[in-house]
Scaffold this active site. Sequence first.
Site, short mmCIF file in Angstrom:
data_model
loop_
_atom_site.label_atom_id
_atom_site.label_comp_id
_atom_site.label_asym_id
_atom_site.label_seq_id
_atom_site.Cartn_x
_atom_site.Cartn_y
_atom_site.Cartn_z
N VAL A 14 0.90 -1.18 -0.09
CA VAL A 14 -0.12 -0.03 0.14
C VAL A 14 0.92 1.11 -0.07
O VAL A 14 0.43 2.10 -0.53
CB VAL A 14 -1.16 0.14 1.47
CG1 VAL A 14 -1.93 1.11 1.04
CG2 VAL A 14 -1.91 -1.40 1.22
N ALA A 33 -7.14 19.40 -4.79
CA ALA A 33 -6.63 19.83 -3.39
C ALA A 33 -6.73 21.36 -3.18
O ALA A 33 -6.69 21.97 -2.27
CB ALA A 33 -5.69 19.05 -2.78
N GLU A 132 -10.18 6.04 6.16
CA GLU A 132 -10.80 5.66 4.96
C GLU A 132 -10.16 4.51 4.25
O GLU A 132 -11.00 3.23 4.21
CB GLU A 132 -11.07 6.44 3.60
CG GLU A 132 -11.90 6.23 2.45
CD GLU A 132 -13.31 6.12 2.78
OE1 GLU A 132 -13.70 4.92 3.10
OE2 GLU A 132 -13.86 7.02 2.86
N VAL A 135 -11.17 0.42 5.91
CA VAL A 135 -12.24 -0.15 5.67
C VAL A 135 -12.79 -0.33 3.98
O VAL A 135 -12.73 0.66 3.53
CB VAL A 135 -13.42 0.21 6.46
CG1 VAL A 135 -14.58 -0.71 6.20
CG2 VAL A 135 -13.30 0.49 7.89
N GLY A 137 -11.00 -0.85 1.47
CA GLY A 137 -10.08 -0.47 0.53
C GLY A 137 -10.47 0.81 -0.07
O GLY A 137 -10.72 1.82 0.54
N ILE A 139 -13.13 1.66 -1.75
CA ILE A 139 -14.62 2.17 -1.56
C ILE A 139 -14.56 3.22 -0.67
O ILE A 139 -14.51 2.98 0.40
CB ILE A 139 -15.52 1.19 -1.44
CG1 ILE A 139 -15.40 -0.58 -2.05
CG2 ILE A 139 -17.15 1.50 -1.39
CD1 ILE A 139 -16.12 -1.49 -1.75
N GLY A 190 -2.16 -15.64 -4.56
CA GLY A 190 -1.88 -14.58 -3.90
C GLY A 190 -3.08 -13.78 -3.25
O GLY A 190 -3.08 -12.82 -2.85
N LYS A 208 -12.90 -4.33 10.58
CA LYS A 208 -13.59 -3.29 9.78
C LYS A 208 -14.91 -2.95 10.08
O LYS A 208 -15.42 -1.85 10.08
CB LYS A 208 -13.59 -3.85 8.30
CG LYS A 208 -12.12 -3.92 7.60
CD LYS A 208 -12.00 -4.50 6.30
CE LYS A 208 -10.76 -4.97 5.83
NZ LYS A 208 -10.86 -6.03 4.76
N GLY A 305 -5.39 -4.39 -2.17
CA GLY A 305 -4.61 -4.22 -3.29
C GLY A 305 -3.91 -2.75 -3.24
O GLY A 305 -4.39 -1.91 -2.59
#
Lengths: 439, 439
Positions: A14, A33, A132, A135, A137, A139, A190, A208, A305
């Site tokens: 990650v 931003a 965020e 939980v 990934g 979404i 995997g 989660k 992922g």
Amino acid sequence: MKPIQVGLIGLGTVGAGTFNVLQRNQAEIRGRAGRGIEIAMVAARNAERAKAYQAIVGDAVPCTGDAQQLVNNPAIDIVVELIGGIEPARTLVLQAIANGKHVVTANKALLALHGSEIFAAAREKGVTVAFEAAVAGGIPIIKALREGLTANRIEWIAGIINGTTNFILSEMRGKGLDFATVLKEAQRLGYAEADPTFDIEGVDAAHKLTLMSAIAFGVPVQFDKAHVEGISSLQATDIKYAEQLGYRIKLLGITRRRDNGIELRVHPTLIPASRLIANVEGAMNAVVVQADAVGTTLYYGKGAGAEPTASAVVADLVDVTRLATADPDHRVPHLAFQPDAISNTPVLGMDEVQTAFYLRLVVADQPGVLSRITTILAESDISIDAVLQRESADGERQTDLIILTHDTVEGRMNNALAKMQALSTVLAPIVKLRKEELA
Amino acid sequence: MKPIQVGLIGLGTVGAGTFNVLQRNQAEIRGRAGRGIEIAMVAARNAERAKAYQAIVGDAVPCTGDAQQLVNNPAIDIVVELIGGIEPARTLVLQAIANGKHVVTANKALLALHGSEIFAAAREKGVTVAFEAAVAGGIPIIKALREGLTANRIEWIAGIINGTTNFILSEMRGKGLDFATVLKEAQRLGYAEADPTFDIEGVDAAHKLTLMSAIAFGVPVQFDKAHVEGISSLQATDIKYAEQLGYRIKLLGITRRRDNGIELRVHPTLIPASRLIANVEGAMNAVVVQADAVGTTLYYGKGAGAEPTASAVVADLVDVTRLATADPDHRVPHLAFQPDAISNTPVLGMDEVQTAFYLRLVVADQPGVLSRITTILAESDISIDAVLQRESADGERQTDLIILTHDTVEGRMNNALAKMQALSTVLAPIVKLRKEELA
């Protein structure tokens, strides 16, 4: 305006994904931003690892083997913690907070277990801890629950929030294989780790779910109250019978508000095959939210992922960047509700949970068996929704009896099950699965 | 802190829903927002209507037949516009902005046509115009696109964003009925309005798509560039053939980034029946977003109705309440990107749009017909994905020929179609539908 300075602890899957997304999409991200977001420093768990990281991120970004240097670096505005696990993550996060830095983390275990301590520390220092990525990934489900559905009294949440187990269940159903075989395949591909315990036993999903429950209902995070049940003892037979009855079996995290408290539970669950969430296959995640004004909404995407999780990390970085200058009292509260609005509604024990059941009994093929079992259910005030009795082949002395019940309290069901199990005509341990209509 | 004061223009379906949700869930909403949200005044289109509203909201809240009184009321912090249509909504919204008030609106037509003017005025005054309720009712899709996916370069969006047409298509497929019959049924059930033009001709969907396209790609709202095609000429025959080939037909709003510009189009579309969005039935909405980091995400829920839409209105009220004190430069930009990051990427004409096609030809049942047609396609460099030729019954002189193509540019397809149509063996106008794999 000077780009905001980010310190990244951990450059694993990650972490590297976050680094890459920030590099690749820097123009778009700055355009949204209103300010650049720059990785100012990367920390690894030791000097050797730091050297490997240095090769990845290039010379412009210093890599250190001592994360203390990062959390104590006065040039850093936001610390991103992506090492997972409890320690040293907890100490580093608390130290970053103590130093007045905002924190972004994907660490569900840390927050499910130590969220109360961490959020209290952050509140005291007027900084934000954004999660965020913890939980489902990529979404944006934390944002949906915490900001998108603020008008609503949320009634329940049911989610496929662990990709490994959903992949395994999809394969078991699709190919008619048993758990152990599919697990090996998942490890080869995997989708499952070498030690898959946290995933297959439901612990990851419960972490989660605990976070979603807190922000949905305005209660503290309390992982220790969760009922956690995985899929390792699930049999292919039951997936097949469920399908014949029009149901799919999914590992769901379910949290529901009842009059007397909150249900918080992870377990394999039969759900009608026609529901959208029943058709979420492979390693995908989906969360259904039922709320009083909006009704049913569903959120679907990749739950794990490198880049899907990085998508959530960076969204949090943008939010924090945008609001770094806002009065802390006007930011979105960590747990969706203001601290003085957090309630102490209890989490219910499993005996008090209401749900419907799927039962599979191996019974002697002789007259009166069904009558004795249905009598026990009737005496327990549990009503039957459907019965499926497999025709026994010639010469067979036993058969499978499948019963679907209507909603009841689990304690009552367990008492009835003990009586059924004691019958001499019940020849094997009874399989009990929970069933939800999700409507 | 004193509750924030809201003026509500319009107390129709969504207005009344908003009033009810704010009343019923006021404790939860205050617990989240950190501040009460109070309806201070309601405006109707005339004095008579105002009297009727007064009976609904009770004596504590003044109702006026003159909306000017509301937008000029110095006690009001946020104006909620729920009357729909262009005028007087546009004038009232601009006046509220000029008076320094924040605006929350569900008015997709107004923003799709006059968004640039309205957002510029708001920016100049440092106020927010929030519009979650304008797209897909209670689904927090504006928040997801504008804040949840900020890390991503968004590639395309495809949405079922009109409940009326999705209900009609679901019924046409489920019951094998034709469009006119189902439309009447939908009107009887209240799923379609007495004058259903805006819904069935795709205009409503195109308004919503225009807003999503702007915030996804950082371009101005430009409804006039959208291709808008409804379902009124869709035939039951084509729904049936599509199903035989493994596809469902949905009215999709599609916007996609190409190298040379942006596609912006609403039309009936074949999509693989196995896709989650293909299984969204009845009046429900769903939006699929494809983005480079997160991959595919999907958002599903009720796209219309009193309380689902009110859910979005109130979520915006909470957001605005929270950020009313934040420096305007640190709020989420109206169109997701900062004004200086808005790009002038052109919207492509339909001739330049790339998609796959479904063609249905009524052809003479004689040798050489298929060869002539496939030769035209080959000469146009359009490759064929599948062919379905219905066996003609004894004595029939004509038959249906269905062709699925691979992706091509629509202008090229139209040229090829003109040549096919000119063949003496093609006996009726060719049906052309677009097909998307959404993967």
